[in-house]
Design a protein around this motif. Structure first.
Motif, mmCIF file in Angstrom:
data_model
loop_
_atom_site.group_PDB
_atom_site.id
_atom_site.type_symbol
_atom_site.label_atom_id
_atom_site.label_comp_id
_atom_site.label_asym_id
_atom_site.label_seq_id
_atom_site.Cartn_x
_atom_site.Cartn_y
_atom_site.Cartn_z
ATOM 1 N N UNK A 199 -0.209 4.374 7.208
ATOM 2 C CA UNK A 199 1.136 4.765 6.447
ATOM 3 C C UNK A 199 1.935 3.366 6.080
ATOM 4 N N UNK A 200 2.093 2.661 7.202
ATOM 5 C CA UNK A 200 2.905 1.432 7.031
ATOM 6 C C UNK A 200 2.428 0.634 5.906
ATOM 7 N N UNK A 201 1.166 0.153 6.214
ATOM 8 C CA UNK A 201 0.620 -0.653 5.414
ATOM 9 C C UNK A 201 0.718 -0.193 3.828
ATOM 10 N N UNK A 202 0.404 0.933 3.571
ATOM 11 C CA UNK A 202 0.372 1.660 2.435
ATOM 12 C C UNK A 202 1.899 1.600 1.698
ATOM 13 N N UNK A 203 3.091 1.653 2.443
ATOM 14 C CA UNK A 203 4.131 1.748 2.125
ATOM 15 C C UNK A 203 4.727 0.178 1.784
ATOM 16 N N UNK A 204 4.455 -0.738 2.677
ATOM 17 C CA UNK A 204 4.514 -2.042 2.522
ATOM 18 C C UNK A 204 3.930 -2.829 1.008
ATOM 19 N N UNK A 205 2.678 -2.428 1.206
ATOM 20 C CA UNK A 205 2.136 -2.713 -0.134
ATOM 21 C C UNK A 205 2.470 -2.379 -1.497
ATOM 22 N N UNK A 206 2.721 -0.979 -1.439
ATOM 23 C CA UNK A 206 3.281 -0.452 -2.746
ATOM 24 C C UNK A 206 4.761 -0.866 -3.093
ATOM 25 N N UNK A 207 5.596 -0.812 -1.836
ATOM 26 C CA UNK A 207 7.092 -1.096 -2.205
ATOM 27 C C UNK A 207 7.860 -2.276 -1.957
ATOM 28 N N UNK A 208 6.999 -3.119 -1.209
ATOM 29 C CA UNK A 208 7.792 -4.594 -0.723
ATOM 30 C C UNK A 208 7.362 -5.690 -1.767
ATOM 31 N N UNK A 209 8.142 -6.419 -2.433
ATOM 32 C CA UNK A 209 7.832 -7.477 -3.286
ATOM 33 C C UNK A 209 7.193 -8.853 -2.187
ATOM 34 N N UNK A 210 6.432 -9.283 -2.506
ATOM 35 C CA UNK A 210 5.560 -10.448 -1.669
ATOM 36 C C UNK A 210 5.621 -10.179 -0.198
ATOM 37 N N UNK A 211 5.009 -9.410 0.198
ATOM 38 C CA UNK A 211 5.193 -8.975 1.731
ATOM 39 C C UNK A 211 4.319 -9.960 2.455
ATOM 40 N N UNK A 212 4.795 -10.111 3.476
ATOM 41 C CA UNK A 212 4.178 -11.114 4.738
ATOM 42 C C UNK A 212 2.643 -10.370 4.855
ATOM 43 N N UNK A 217 -1.193 -6.258 6.822
ATOM 44 C CA UNK A 217 -2.366 -5.690 7.956
ATOM 45 C C UNK A 217 -1.895 -4.937 8.805
ATOM 46 N N UNK A 218 -0.546 -4.602 9.334
ATOM 47 C CA UNK A 218 -0.373 -3.743 10.585
ATOM 48 C C UNK A 218 0.720 -2.834 10.067
ATOM 49 N N UNK A 219 1.587 -2.956 9.004
ATOM 50 C CA UNK A 219 2.312 -1.983 8.558
ATOM 51 C C UNK A 219 3.418 -1.529 9.669
ATOM 52 N N UNK A 226 12.447 1.813 2.578
ATOM 53 C CA UNK A 226 11.141 1.711 2.025
ATOM 54 C C UNK A 226 10.659 2.945 2.202
ATOM 55 N N UNK A 227 10.743 3.467 3.329
ATOM 56 C CA UNK A 227 10.285 4.917 3.699
ATOM 57 C C UNK A 227 10.886 5.924 2.904
ATOM 58 N N UNK A 228 11.882 5.892 2.646
ATOM 59 C CA UNK A 228 12.492 6.987 1.686
ATOM 60 C C UNK A 228 11.926 6.737 0.219
ATOM 61 N N UNK A 229 11.978 5.328 -0.135
ATOM 62 C CA UNK A 229 11.452 5.314 -1.637
ATOM 63 C C UNK A 229 9.795 5.543 -1.642
ATOM 64 N N UNK A 230 9.169 5.685 -0.499
ATOM 65 C CA UNK A 230 7.685 6.276 -0.471
ATOM 66 C C UNK A 230 7.753 7.814 -0.626
ATOM 67 N N UNK A 235 3.710 9.206 -6.847
ATOM 68 C CA UNK A 235 2.254 8.967 -6.529
ATOM 69 C C UNK A 235 1.894 9.513 -5.229
ATOM 70 N N UNK A 236 2.904 9.493 -4.156
ATOM 71 C CA UNK A 236 2.878 9.925 -2.600
ATOM 72 C C UNK A 236 2.134 11.377 -2.702
ATOM 73 N N UNK A 237 2.707 12.175 -3.228
ATOM 74 C CA UNK A 237 2.218 13.458 -3.166
ATOM 75 C C UNK A 237 1.044 13.947 -4.420
ATOM 76 N N UNK A 238 0.995 12.985 -5.325
ATOM 77 C CA UNK A 238 -0.200 13.280 -6.042
ATOM 78 C C UNK A 238 -1.596 12.671 -5.259
ATOM 79 N N UNK A 239 -1.303 11.702 -4.246
ATOM 80 C CA UNK A 239 -2.541 11.197 -3.600
ATOM 81 C C UNK A 239 -3.027 12.091 -2.708
#
Length: 340
Positions: A199-212, A217-219, A226-230, A235-239
């Motif tokens: 879950x963490x990597x999905x949230x970071x990839x979708x919502x964080x600009x220029x993530x480390x 890799x680890x989330x 970010x969690x609330x925005x997810x 898209x979250x419940x569609x997936x």
């Protein structure tokens, strides 16, 4: 509960059985209608079932606690009639969270982050699947798949039979305190690297600009915003459906389709758990002690602290997402929210 309410309960159970038959049960090896352990139990008439005990309690002079639970049932029923319209038919998988204790005539719908680990421990001890003090049962054993049967494991006729005869109960919690607890447990503290990667990597990839790259890799460092925005992202419940740790209690337990006889609350966990176990007639069994008051206050403070930095716009949207849990279970909007 009067006779009219009990007739409504039987009718609701029959309607659910018909709905399940229309949908068709998922292909699985179904359990026998009533297992041998029931032969010497309450169905044989040697003792009264928890549901009969509750009925008897409602017919006579009620204790203060019994009156509280009657009022909660009435409030839930009125809220369901006021706030729900046409609802889809339930299928077997909708009943996956309703656990079954055939030996004692119990149906328990578990809601994660509302003492469900301890309730599973108690059910394991009650059913004889684990021995000794429930507190000694490891959490991973309590949550192991298949340790406790689910209502989804049975045929429509068997589901219908249990809905008519068993005491159904659930425990709920103030929705935003539960959400804050889920975030802290799953993302803010070291929990499970596999869970955070999923879950963490999905949230970071979708919502964080220029993530480390490490976060990608680890989330492991998901922020609350970010969690609330997810959660609010369409898209979250569609997936896929929400994870059970942040899914709304009403979506897990369907309290407007299934009749619950006891609505327990995390805020009064000790009293409500004792009430259920008294109905079961298990004097030697004690529910594990709930968190001390200081820890409960800390949970409220955590929710207030986390939501303090969330904009009123997102507070309102999140409240709307969890609105039905607030309405159905009679929780007020937290005073720290800026909803206007």
């Amino acid at each position: 509960m009067g006779r009219r309410c009990w007739r409504r309960r039987a009718l609701a159970a029959a309607c659910l059985g018909a709905a399940l038959l229309l949908l068709g049960a998922a292909p699985r090896a179904l359990r026998p209608a009533f297992e041998n352990s029931l032969g010497s139990g309450w169905l044989s008439g040697k003792r009264r079932s928890p549901l009969q005990m509750l009925y008897d309690l409602d017919q006579g002079p009620r204790s203060a606690l019994a009156e509280v639970h009657r009022q909660r049932r009435d409030l839930l029923r009125r809220a369901c009639s006021r706030h729900t319209r046409r609802q889809r038919l339930l299928g077997p998988e909708d009943l996956r969270h309703v656990l079954v204790d055939d030996a004692h005539g119990l149906l328990y719908c578990y809601v994660p982050k509302v003492a469900c680990t301890n309730w599973k421990r108690v059910l394991l001890a009650l059913s004889g699947r684990a021995r000794g003090d429930p507190r000694a049962i490891p959490a991973h054993e309590a949550h192991a798949p298949g340790r406790l049967p689910s209502l989804a494991d049975f045929s429509p006729a068997e589901i219908n039979r249990r809905l008519r005869a068993y005491l159904a109960f659930l425990f709920v919690r103030e929705p935003f305190e539960r959400l804050a607890s889920a975030y802290r447990n799953k993302f803010a503290r070291p929990y499970s690297a596999a869970f955070q990667r999923r879950y963490g990597t999905r949230i970071v990839r979708r919502l964080r600009p220029r993530p480390h790259p490490d976060a990608l890799a680890r989330g492991h460092d998901v922020r609350f915003a970010e969690f609330l925005a997810y959660l609010l992202d369409p898209r979250t419940r569609r997936e896929e459906p929400f994870n059970e740790h942040w899914e709304r209690a009403h979506a897990l337990c369907h309290p407007c389709r299934l009749r619950y006889d006891v609505v327990g609350k995390f805020e009064t966990l000790a009293e409500d758990a004792a009430f259920v176990l008294d109905l079961v007639g298990a004097p030697g069994l004690r529910f594990p002690a709930p968190p001390p008051r200081a820890k409960a206050a800390a949970a409220r403070d955590l929710a207030e602290r986390l939501f303090r930095d969330i904009s009123p716009f997102y507070q309102r949207r999140l409240f709307d997402l969890y609105r039905m849990d607030f309405l159905l279970f009679n929780y007020s909007a937290p005073s720290y929210l800026r909803l206007h």
